[in-house]
Design a protein around this motif. Sequence first.
Motif, PDB file in Angstrom:
ATOM      1  N   ARG A 190       0.816  -1.217   0.000  1.00  0.00           N
ATOM      2  CA  ARG A 190       0.000   0.000   0.000  1.00  0.00           C
ATOM      3  C   ARG A 190       0.844   1.260   0.000  1.00  0.00           C
ATOM      4  NH1 ARG A 190      -2.817  -2.891   4.485  1.00  0.00           N
ATOM      5  NH2 ARG A 190      -4.611  -3.972   3.601  1.00  0.00           N
ATOM      6  N   GLY A 191       1.845   1.299   0.879  1.00  0.00           N
ATOM      7  CA  GLY A 191       2.654   2.504   0.976  1.00  0.00           C
ATOM      8  C   GLY A 191       3.349   2.850  -0.318  1.00  0.00           C
ATOM      9  N   ARG A 192       3.993   1.856  -0.941  1.00  0.00           N
ATOM     10  CA  ARG A 192       4.738   2.116  -2.174  1.00  0.00           C
ATOM     11  C   ARG A 192       3.821   2.469  -3.335  1.00  0.00           C
ATOM     12  NH1 ARG A 192       8.299  -3.219  -1.685  1.00  0.00           N
ATOM     13  NH2 ARG A 192       6.547  -3.681  -0.298  1.00  0.00           N
ATOM     14  N   VAL A 193       2.702   1.749  -3.471  1.00  0.00           N
ATOM     15  CA  VAL A 193       1.799   2.041  -4.588  1.00  0.00           C
ATOM     16  C   VAL A 193       1.102   3.384  -4.386  1.00  0.00           C
ATOM     17  CG1 VAL A 193      -0.200   1.236  -5.892  1.00  0.00           C
ATOM     18  CG2 VAL A 193       1.490  -0.410  -5.071  1.00  0.00           C
ATOM     19  N   LEU A 194       0.686   3.676  -3.153  1.00  0.00           N
ATOM     20  CA  LEU A 194       0.097   4.990  -2.891  1.00  0.00           C
ATOM     21  C   LEU A 194       1.100   6.105  -3.162  1.00  0.00           C
ATOM     22  CD1 LEU A 194      -2.028   4.402   0.342  1.00  0.00           C
ATOM     23  CD2 LEU A 194      -2.871   5.145  -1.890  1.00  0.00           C
ATOM     24  N   SER A 195       2.374   5.853  -2.901  1.00  0.00           N
ATOM     25  CA  SER A 195       3.375   6.881  -3.185  1.00  0.00           C
ATOM     26  C   SER A 195       3.475   7.155  -4.679  1.00  0.00           C
ATOM     27  CB  SER A 195       4.740   6.459  -2.623  1.00  0.00           C
ATOM     28  OG  SER A 195       5.306   5.393  -3.372  1.00  0.00           O
ATOM     29  N   LEU A 196       3.324   6.121  -5.504  1.00  0.00           N
ATOM     30  CA  LEU A 196       3.335   6.318  -6.950  1.00  0.00           C
ATOM     31  C   LEU A 196       2.081   7.055  -7.413  1.00  0.00           C
ATOM     32  CD1 LEU A 196       4.673   2.828  -8.112  1.00  0.00           C
ATOM     33  CD2 LEU A 196       5.912   4.993  -8.142  1.00  0.00           C
ATOM     34  N   VAL A 197       0.933   6.645  -6.874  1.00  0.00           N
ATOM     35  CA  VAL A 197      -0.334   7.283  -7.255  1.00  0.00           C
ATOM     36  C   VAL A 197      -0.338   8.759  -6.873  1.00  0.00           C
ATOM     37  CG1 VAL A 197      -2.820   7.317  -6.780  1.00  0.00           C
ATOM     38  CG2 VAL A 197      -1.656   5.136  -7.166  1.00  0.00           C
ATOM     39  N   ASN A 198       0.251   9.068  -5.713  1.00  0.00           N
ATOM     40  CA  ASN A 198       0.203  10.432  -5.189  1.00  0.00           C
ATOM     41  C   ASN A 198       1.427  11.274  -5.528  1.00  0.00           C
ATOM     42  OD1 ASN A 198      -2.332  10.230  -3.837  1.00  0.00           O
ATOM     43  ND2 ASN A 198      -1.357   8.987  -2.262  1.00  0.00           N
ATOM     44  N   LEU A 199       2.234  10.840  -6.484  1.00  0.00           N
ATOM     45  CA  LEU A 199       3.393  11.654  -6.872  1.00  0.00           C
ATOM     46  C   LEU A 199       2.944  13.066  -7.265  1.00  0.00           C
ATOM     47  CD1 LEU A 199       5.807   9.456  -9.015  1.00  0.00           C
ATOM     48  CD2 LEU A 199       6.278  10.567  -6.838  1.00  0.00           C
ATOM     49  N   PRO A 200       3.462  14.099  -6.597  1.00  0.00           N
ATOM     50  CA  PRO A 200       2.987  15.462  -6.834  1.00  0.00           C
ATOM     51  C   PRO A 200       3.661  16.133  -8.026  1.00  0.00           C
ATOM     52  CG  PRO A 200       4.581  15.480  -5.073  1.00  0.00           C
ATOM     53  CD  PRO A 200       4.454  14.045  -5.505  1.00  0.00           C
ATOM     54  N   LEU A 201       3.603  15.488  -9.180  1.00  0.00           N
ATOM     55  CA  LEU A 201       4.289  16.038 -10.350  1.00  0.00           C
ATOM     56  C   LEU A 201       3.721  17.406 -10.735  1.00  0.00           C
ATOM     57  CD1 LEU A 201       4.551  12.770 -12.500  1.00  0.00           C
ATOM     58  CD2 LEU A 201       6.334  13.843 -11.104  1.00  0.00           C
ATOM     59  N   MET A 202       2.391  17.511 -10.769  1.00  0.00           N
ATOM     60  CA  MET A 202       1.781  18.791 -11.142  1.00  0.00           C
ATOM     61  C   MET A 202       1.950  19.839 -10.043  1.00  0.00           C
ATOM     62  SD  MET A 202       0.759  18.649 -14.182  1.00  0.00           S
ATOM     63  CE  MET A 202      -0.144  20.188 -14.215  1.00  0.00           C
ATOM     64  N   MET A 203       2.005  19.394  -8.797  1.00  0.00           N
ATOM     65  CA  MET A 203       2.199  20.336  -7.692  1.00  0.00           C
ATOM     66  C   MET A 203       3.542  21.040  -7.805  1.00  0.00           C
ATOM     67  SD  MET A 203       0.393  21.201  -4.969  1.00  0.00           S
ATOM     68  CE  MET A 203       0.564  21.951  -3.341  1.00  0.00           C
ATOM     69  N   PHE A 204       4.480  20.394  -8.498  1.00  0.00           N
ATOM     70  CA  PHE A 204       5.798  20.981  -8.689  1.00  0.00           C
ATOM     71  C   PHE A 204       5.743  22.183  -9.624  1.00  0.00           C
ATOM     72  CE2 PHE A 204       9.914  20.894 -11.055  1.00  0.00           C
ATOM     73  CZ  PHE A 204      10.706  21.357 -10.017  1.00  0.00           C
ATOM     74  N   VAL A 205       4.891  22.119 -10.658  1.00  0.00           N
ATOM     75  CA  VAL A 205       4.891  23.170 -11.678  1.00  0.00           C
ATOM     76  C   VAL A 205       3.758  24.173 -11.524  1.00  0.00           C
ATOM     77  CG1 VAL A 205       6.074  21.706 -13.338  1.00  0.00           C
ATOM     78  CG2 VAL A 205       3.594  21.726 -13.300  1.00  0.00           C
ATOM     79  N   VAL A 206       2.647  23.765 -10.898  1.00  0.00           N
ATOM     80  CA  VAL A 206       1.474  24.644 -10.847  1.00  0.00           C
ATOM     81  C   VAL A 206       1.755  25.972 -10.141  1.00  0.00           C
ATOM     82  CG1 VAL A 206      -0.815  24.902  -9.786  1.00  0.00           C
ATOM     83  CG2 VAL A 206      -0.307  22.908 -11.190  1.00  0.00           C
ATOM     84  N   PRO A 207       2.353  25.994  -8.926  1.00  0.00           N
ATOM     85  CA  PRO A 207       2.562  27.299  -8.265  1.00  0.00           C
ATOM     86  C   PRO A 207       3.393  28.267  -9.108  1.00  0.00           C
ATOM     87  CG  PRO A 207       2.916  25.500  -6.719  1.00  0.00           C
ATOM     88  CD  PRO A 207       2.808  24.876  -8.086  1.00  0.00           C
ATOM     89  N   TYR A 208       4.460  27.758  -9.715  1.00  0.00           N
ATOM     90  CA  TYR A 208       5.319  28.627 -10.511  1.00  0.00           C
ATOM     91  C   TYR A 208       4.601  29.104 -11.773  1.00  0.00           C
ATOM     92  CZ  TYR A 208       9.606  30.436 -12.594  1.00  0.00           C
ATOM     93  OH  TYR A 208      10.563  31.258 -13.137  1.00  0.00           O
TER      94      TYR A 208
END
Length: 380
Positions: free
Chosen positions: A111-129
């Motif tokens: 669960r931990g590893r798969v949830l970490s993949l599902v919740n990768l904040p890729l868009m959170m990295f670019v959206v604020p900027y």
Amino acid sequence: MSLAFGSFGPLLAANEAHFGVDRTEISLGMSVLTTALGLSAIVGGGTMHRFRPSTVMIAGALANLVAYLGLMVSGAFPFALAMFALVGVGTTLTAILGPVTIVARLFPDRRGRVLSLVNLPLMMFVVPYMVARGLPVFGREYIYAAAAVAFAVLLPLLCLLQSDGGSDKQAGPTIDDSHVIPAGEMFARLDFWLVALGIGLIAGTGTAFTVHSTAFAQSYGLDPASAAMLLSVYSGAGIAGTLVMGWLADRIGPRFALAIAGAIQAIGWALLASGATALFLPVAAMLGVVTVPLVTLHGAAMAAMFGSASVSRAMGVSYALKLPFLFGITPLVGWAYVHFGNYRIALAGSALALFLATLLFVLPTRSRREAAVRGPAFQG
């Protein structure tokens, strides 16, 4: 998730001017968003097992589409608060309950590893900027229009997920109500209270960072784009942090992983309170590593404690305890800024709150023997 939490801070000053309110009042928008997120998690979590996760995610995407269109055209602050609430509901359904339910059912041992993949904040990295760069050029209305378009694009993809008989059939309801642990039994357990309250403190201070970090950096003389970099660095570090903390949750248990996260956050907020601008970006990265994965750690903890059949209900019930923190900490930080003229008191108070959260995760409970019976996922 990135549009809900990654755009609010960079748009804080623009919305403040647009609606003619002060910093404390505009911060209430995030409190309303997170409160609606929590309330919808409580309601949705208790009924999630009755619906296909993909159907729930489609409903959430539609809610977000309507909400961002409403924020685009609205000039009334009360109406805007209602739209922020709708964003909270949509985010719960699309980004929290749907994915957590699917992962808990399909990957019970990882669960931990798969949830970490599902919740990768890729868009959170670019959206604020992107928001900070685009706001002076296009204005707030076009930013919200772009958010609405993003959900319009997402809808057909979620419809494909719904029509995928293989994946959706597996992820759909496979248990009856008798296998879902009642909420009363969850509230009766001390370990549940300690974990939920600790998560509430982390979630409240984390939300306050996403809202106030840009304005905080600007108060020390950084230009808007540089100030927004704090949130981008925070989110970018969270990409690696989500993978690391998900792996750590599987190795040592979600509760110890949460304790490590709380301790690191307490140190980070204390460093920010020092006002040393050279530390802002490194501390933002440090906070991102351990704060961004909170949804992953939360889901892993609830699944480990109550099993896949009850994880959505446990997520919903635990949000009932998070609500005061989600609602109160962000405007409290805004009030402290208005009252004292700077963020230092609020930052120091947040550091103390996170130290308390760390203690809650490591306190012994009477459920230790029960944890051993449930297996290694939650031992410790």
